[in-house]
Motif scaffolding. Sequence first.
Motif, PDB file in Angstrom:
ATOM      1  N   LYS A 107     -11.796   0.799   5.970  1.00  0.00           N
ATOM      2  CA  LYS A 107     -10.525   0.091   6.143  1.00  0.00           C
ATOM      3  C   LYS A 107      -9.433   1.123   6.364  1.00  0.00           C
ATOM      4  N   GLU A 137      -4.624  -2.443   7.618  1.00  0.00           N
ATOM      5  CA  GLU A 137      -5.142  -3.801   7.763  1.00  0.00           C
ATOM      6  C   GLU A 137      -6.315  -3.878   8.724  1.00  0.00           C
ATOM      7  N   GLU A 138      -6.656  -2.759   9.363  1.00  0.00           N
ATOM      8  CA  GLU A 138      -7.769  -2.724  10.312  1.00  0.00           C
ATOM      9  C   GLU A 138      -9.079  -2.437   9.596  1.00  0.00           C
TER      10      GLU A 138
END
Length: 52
Positions: free
Chosen positions: A3, A6-7
Amino acid sequence: MEKHGEETHITSEEARGGETSNIMRWVLAAGLLLAIGALTIIWVTGALITPQ
């Protein structure tokens, strides 16, 4: 899986989620050949039995 904020980054192996061996190709090929053989036998038998 990683992570970054937020990706979510996943590897191609995780995204694929399937089997990478070639056994499925052999199963599909065998099934196709069996289906072709069965339909051929049905067709030829029907052609021989049906009166002209």
